[in-house]
Each structure stands twice: as structure tokens, then as C-alpha cells.
Design an enzyme around this catalytic site. Structure first.
Site, short mmCIF file in Angstrom:
data_model
loop_
_atom_site.label_atom_id
_atom_site.label_comp_id
_atom_site.label_asym_id
_atom_site.label_seq_id
_atom_site.Cartn_x
_atom_site.Cartn_y
_atom_site.Cartn_z
N TYR A 99 0.83 -1.21 0.00
CA TYR A 99 0.00 0.00 0.00
C TYR A 99 0.87 1.26 0.00
CZ TYR A 99 -3.57 3.27 1.84
OH TYR A 99 -4.43 4.33 2.04
N ALA B 93 -5.05 11.96 5.49
CA ALA B 93 -4.34 11.25 6.56
C ALA B 93 -5.33 10.43 7.38
CB ALA B 93 -3.57 12.23 7.44
N VAL C 150 -9.38 9.99 7.94
CA VAL C 150 -10.75 10.30 7.52
C VAL C 150 -11.65 9.13 7.92
CG1 VAL C 150 -12.24 10.97 5.59
CG2 VAL C 150 -9.79 11.49 5.50
P1 NAP Z 1 -13.54 2.82 1.59
O1 NAP Z 1 -14.39 3.36 2.64
O2 NAP Z 1 -13.18 1.36 1.64
O3 NAP Z 1 -14.12 3.11 0.14
C1 NAP Z 1 -13.37 2.70 -0.98
C2 NAP Z 1 -14.25 2.09 -2.03
O4 NAP Z 1 -13.41 1.66 -3.11
C3 NAP Z 1 -15.00 0.85 -1.54
O5 NAP Z 1 -16.29 0.87 -2.08
C4 NAP Z 1 -14.17 -0.29 -2.13
O6 NAP Z 1 -14.92 -1.47 -2.34
C5 NAP Z 1 -13.73 0.31 -3.45
N1 NAP Z 1 -12.55 -0.36 -3.99
C6 NAP Z 1 -11.34 -0.51 -3.39
N2 NAP Z 1 -10.51 -1.18 -4.20
C7 NAP Z 1 -11.21 -1.50 -5.33
C8 NAP Z 1 -10.91 -2.18 -6.53
N3 NAP Z 1 -9.70 -2.73 -6.74
N4 NAP Z 1 -11.88 -2.30 -7.47
C9 NAP Z 1 -13.10 -1.75 -7.27
N5 NAP Z 1 -13.45 -1.09 -6.16
C10 NAP Z 1 -12.52 -0.96 -5.20
O7 NAP Z 1 -12.12 3.64 1.57
P2 NAP Z 1 -11.78 5.18 1.87
O8 NAP Z 1 -11.27 5.30 3.25
O9 NAP Z 1 -12.88 6.06 1.39
O10 NAP Z 1 -10.51 5.34 0.92
C11 NAP Z 1 -10.56 5.96 -0.35
C12 NAP Z 1 -9.13 6.31 -0.78
O11 NAP Z 1 -8.56 7.19 0.20
C13 NAP Z 1 -8.21 5.10 -0.86
O12 NAP Z 1 -7.35 5.24 -1.97
C14 NAP Z 1 -7.42 5.18 0.43
O13 NAP Z 1 -6.14 4.62 0.30
C15 NAP Z 1 -7.31 6.70 0.61
N6 NAP Z 1 -7.02 7.11 1.99
C16 NAP Z 1 -7.97 7.02 2.96
C17 NAP Z 1 -7.66 7.44 4.25
C18 NAP Z 1 -8.66 7.41 5.36
O14 NAP Z 1 -8.33 7.86 6.46
N7 NAP Z 1 -9.87 6.92 5.16
C19 NAP Z 1 -6.37 7.91 4.56
C20 NAP Z 1 -5.43 7.96 3.54
C21 NAP Z 1 -5.77 7.57 2.25
P3 NAP Z 1 -15.09 -2.54 -1.12
O15 NAP Z 1 -15.98 -1.89 -0.13
O16 NAP Z 1 -15.66 -3.73 -1.79
O17 NAP Z 1 -13.69 -2.77 -0.56
#
Ligand code: NAP
Length: 260
Positions: A155, A186, A188
Site C-alpha cells: 500500500y 491522513a 478520515v
Molecule cells: P472505503 O471506505 O473502503 O471506500 C473505498 C471504495 O473503493 C470501496 O467501495 C471499495 O470497495 C472500493 N474499492 C477498493 N478497491 C477497489 C478495486 N480494486 N476495485 C473496485 N473497487 C474498489 O475507503 P476510503 O477510506 O474512502 O478510501 C478511499 C481512498 O482514500 C483510498 O485510496 C485510500 O487509500 C485513501 N485514503 C484514505 C484514508 C482514510 O483515512 N480513510 C487515509 C489515507 C488515504 P469494497 O468496499 O468492496 O472494498
């Protein structure tokens, strides 16, 4: 402020949940046509109907992005349905904990497929349409690319590569007027974050420790705050911003630790 996004077709990968869903809502609020590309069909339908029930348009393509074919197909389906593609938000990803000691070379490559390769494939297959539209790309990164986290080589290196690709694509796409930027969250609170927090023996205690280290207001960034930066970067109002890494994190990564 009119962001001039009306009727612009914007693909948001991972748009069914969390940060992606907030970006989809923010695009719709600006009059754009978001297209959710993600693998959780039920969650995608829910977000889509929240938008279409208000009279706006929103596409949904339920697919796992782990293959180049799936990426190519989601672009062609979008253009078939909506006639154009103006912008791409590469957001789907998951901190899948493939570490150096605990992981394996095979698991590492699989993690790159889940977190990095589809960013390239989506941009590659979008390009002919983005050239026509003089569109833009926004990538969603992670603080782990610059801070490390431990036990998550796949990751963290994917997110580091995304920062490098943002500079590289911004350079390559200058002749077409296509801008490329990365927004870096960072902390969320999203479904993904919640499930990570719940792996700790005392999740609320862990959360309070994290909150105490966030300089601005000692709180999580909201998904809507990330989405606001993304729609600004998609819009003509950021017309001279390209190749940038924007940390939307309440000062978490860069401010002096003495402040917390
Ligand atoms: P989330 O709540 O899991 O939402 C992400 C969505 O993307 C989910 O619906 C997931 O499906 C889908 N997904 C992931 N990989 C996929 C794939 N290969 N093909 C199709 N769909 C896919 O995540 P989030 O926290 O909103 O994160 C969104 C982005 O922000 C990510 O890139 C993450 O690395 C980045 N980020 C988040 C945070 C944080 O604090 N939340 C911090 C730093 C970076 P499933 O539900 O089926 O897994």
C-alpha cells in the site's frame, strides 16, 4: 463560486463508499455527472439513487478494477452511456497490510494490482477522451507514502508511486492542457477506516490517541473536506494548478510535532 463543472462527466473509482462517495455527491452538487466505478454493487446503487432521486444524473459501473480489461471496459461503457468523459478521479484503494516480514513477493505484487496498477490503466484508457475534453485527473494518495506506517509495503509503495505518477503525468500531458494533481488524506472516518480501527483491542482509546495528534481542531478530516479539494482541482478554477500534492489533513503530516 461557479466551478463550471455543469454536465461534465467524471469517473470516480471507489465512488460507492467513504471518500469516493463524498466526491460523487460533491460532483453532483456542482451539476456534473459522476460515474461510480467500484466493486460493491449494493453500496453503489444506494449512492446512485441518492443522487438520481434528486433529479440529477449519476452512472454506476460495478466492477473490480484489478484487471486492465475491467478498466478499459468501464471507460468505454461510460462514454457509450454519457457520450463523453471530462475527468477521472482515481480513488479506489485499501490499506491491505502486505508487509516486508509478514508478506511475500506474490502478495506484494497482488497489493500493487489492488492499489496502483488500476490508477495507470484508468488514466491510460481515459486519455483519448480527456484529450478531447482538455480534462483533468485527480488521484487520491495517502500520508503513508511520506510517513511510512509499518507492515504495509504494498500500500505505502503504491501511494508513493501515485505521487510520482502525478508529477510524471502532469509533465507528459502538458501539450494537451490536461492537469494532474493528487489529494493526500491522513485520517478520515470512512467504512475502511472504521474496519481498521476495529482491529484494535480498544478502538475508541486508539481513536482518541490519533485525534490528539491532529494539529487543527484535534479531529478527523471529513470525507466532504477531501471532496471539496477534489472538485476544486477538477474545475476550471484551478486552471493553473498541475503536478501538485495537496495534503488535506489538518496539518497532520507537516506541522511541528511540538504543537500536539
Ligand atoms: P472505503 O471506505 O473502503 O471506500 C473505498 C471504495 O473503493 C470501496 O467501495 C471499495 O470497495 C472500493 N474499492 C477498493 N478497491 C477497489 C478495486 N480494486 N476495485 C473496485 N473497487 C474498489 O475507503 P476510503 O477510506 O474512502 O478510501 C478511499 C481512498 O482514500 C483510498 O485510496 C485510500 O487509500 C485513501 N485514503 C484514505 C484514508 C482514510 O483515512 N480513510 C487515509 C489515507 C488515504 P469494497 O468496499 O468492496 O472494498
Amino acid at each position: 463560486m461557479d466551478l463550471q463543472l455543469k454536465d461534465k462527466v467524471v469517473i470516480v473509482t471507489g465512488g460507492a463508499k467513504g471518500i469516493g462517495a463524498a466526491i460523487v455527491h460533491a460532483c453532483a452538487a456542482e451539476g456534473a455527472v459522476p460515474v461510480i466505478v467500484g466493486r460493491d454493487a449494493e453500496a453503489g446503487k444506494k449512492v446512485q439513487s441518492e443522487i438520481t432521486s434528486g433529479g440529477s444524473r449519476c452512472g454506476l459501473i460495478s466492477v473490480d478494477l484489478s484487471t486492465a480489461e475491467a478498466c478499459a471496459q468501464s471507460i468505454s461503457q461510460t462514454v457509450k452511456e454519457f457520450g463523453r468523459l471530462d475527468a477521472l478521479v482515481n480513488n479506489a484503494g485499501r490499506n491491505d497490510k502486505v508487509g516486508l516480514e509478514e508478506g511475500s513477493p506474490e502478495e506484494y505484487v497482488a497489493s500493487l494490482n489492488r492499489n496502483l496498477v488500476h490508477y495507470y490503466s484508468m488514466a491510460h484508457y481515459s486519455l483519448p477522451h480527456l484529450k478531447r475534453a482538455r480534462g483533468s485527473i485527480v488521484n487520491v494518495g495517502s500520508k503513508t507514502a511520506v510517513t511510512g506506517q509499518g507492515s504495509t509495503s504494498g500500500y505505502a509503495s503504491s501511494k508513493g508511486a501515485i505521487m510520482a505518477l502525478t508529477r510524471e503525468w502532469a509533465a507528459e500531458l502538458l501539450p494537451y492542457g490536461i492537469r494532474v494533481n493528487t489529494v493526500i488524506p491522513a485520517e478520515v472516518m470512512t467504512p475502511l477506516y472504521r474496519s481498521w480501527l476495529d482491529t484494535f483491542p480498544n478502538p475508541e482509546e486508539k481513536l482518541n490517541i490519533i485525534l490528539s495528534k491532529i494539529p487543527l481542531e484535534k479531529r478527523m478530516t471529513t470525507a466532504e473536506e477531501i471532496a471539496s479539494m477534489v472538485v476544486f482541482l477538477l474545475s476550471a478554477k484551478s486552471s493553473h494548478t498541475t503536478g501538485q500534492h495537496l495534503f488535506v489533513d489538518g496539518g497532520y503530516v507537516h506541522l511541528d510535532r511540538a504543537l500536539t
